[in-house]
Design a protein around this motif. Sequence first.
Motif, PDB file in Angstrom:
ATOM      1  N   PHE A  15       0.835  -1.180   0.000  1.00  0.00           N
ATOM      2  CA  PHE A  15       0.000   0.000   0.000  1.00  0.00           C
ATOM      3  C   PHE A  15       0.881   1.246   0.000  1.00  0.00           C
ATOM      4  O   PHE A  15       1.935   1.241   0.628  1.00  0.00           O
ATOM      5  CB  PHE A  15      -0.856   0.061   1.269  1.00  0.00           C
ATOM      6  CG  PHE A  15      -1.897  -1.009   1.364  1.00  0.00           C
ATOM      7  CD1 PHE A  15      -3.105  -0.870   0.716  1.00  0.00           C
ATOM      8  CD2 PHE A  15      -1.685  -2.137   2.127  1.00  0.00           C
ATOM      9  CE1 PHE A  15      -4.073  -1.840   0.834  1.00  0.00           C
ATOM     10  CE2 PHE A  15      -2.644  -3.113   2.251  1.00  0.00           C
ATOM     11  CZ  PHE A  15      -3.850  -2.958   1.589  1.00  0.00           C
ATOM     12  N   PRO A  16       0.418   2.311  -0.611  1.00  0.00           N
ATOM     13  CA  PRO A  16       1.103   3.584  -0.382  1.00  0.00           C
ATOM     14  C   PRO A  16       0.984   3.934   1.105  1.00  0.00           C
ATOM     15  O   PRO A  16       0.002   3.558   1.760  1.00  0.00           O
ATOM     16  CB  PRO A  16       0.308   4.567  -1.241  1.00  0.00           C
ATOM     17  CG  PRO A  16      -0.403   3.728  -2.249  1.00  0.00           C
ATOM     18  CD  PRO A  16      -0.661   2.406  -1.571  1.00  0.00           C
ATOM     19  N   PRO A  17       1.978   4.619   1.677  1.00  0.00           N
ATOM     20  CA  PRO A  17       1.962   4.893   3.123  1.00  0.00           C
ATOM     21  C   PRO A  17       0.664   5.508   3.636  1.00  0.00           C
ATOM     22  O   PRO A  17       0.152   5.094   4.672  1.00  0.00           O
ATOM     23  CB  PRO A  17       3.149   5.821   3.325  1.00  0.00           C
ATOM     24  CG  PRO A  17       4.086   5.449   2.223  1.00  0.00           C
ATOM     25  CD  PRO A  17       3.203   5.101   1.048  1.00  0.00           C
ATOM     26  N   ALA A  18       0.111   6.487   2.935  1.00  0.00           N
ATOM     27  CA  ALA A  18      -1.111   7.141   3.416  1.00  0.00           C
ATOM     28  C   ALA A  18      -2.277   6.155   3.477  1.00  0.00           C
ATOM     29  O   ALA A  18      -3.079   6.170   4.420  1.00  0.00           O
ATOM     30  CB  ALA A  18      -1.462   8.328   2.519  1.00  0.00           C
ATOM     31  N   VAL A  19      -2.371   5.288   2.490  1.00  0.00           N
ATOM     32  CA  VAL A  19      -3.449   4.288   2.464  1.00  0.00           C
ATOM     33  C   VAL A  19      -3.249   3.285   3.593  1.00  0.00           C
ATOM     34  O   VAL A  19      -4.192   2.935   4.305  1.00  0.00           O
ATOM     35  CB  VAL A  19      -3.503   3.578   1.093  1.00  0.00           C
ATOM     36  CG1 VAL A  19      -4.499   2.428   1.110  1.00  0.00           C
ATOM     37  CG2 VAL A  19      -3.841   4.569  -0.009  1.00  0.00           C
TER      38      VAL A  19
END
Length: 93
Positions: free
Chosen positions: A1-5
Amino acid sequence: FPPAVWHAIVESRFEHKSPFDPALLRFKREVVQKAWAAPMDSAGRILITAELRSFARLERDVILAGMNEWFEIWAKENYASAEGIDPDVWTKL
């Protein structure tokens, strides 16, 4: 996952649970603590740690399975057995 997600998923999943819930603690130890940012080299390749390569039995041929907001990296032979599909079939479609 991208970090924010990833952070949004973790926070939303656990915000209403007791921080002392044994199942939550085990999940955090097994999954959350082992999450790491995957750096890329100058050629844009993802660098996978030796520990994760060993865990996933990644040796040579791999499958990148797109899953919308993330992708999975599988050893080719493990992906085929997990999904019950020969990955080579897809090349003939």
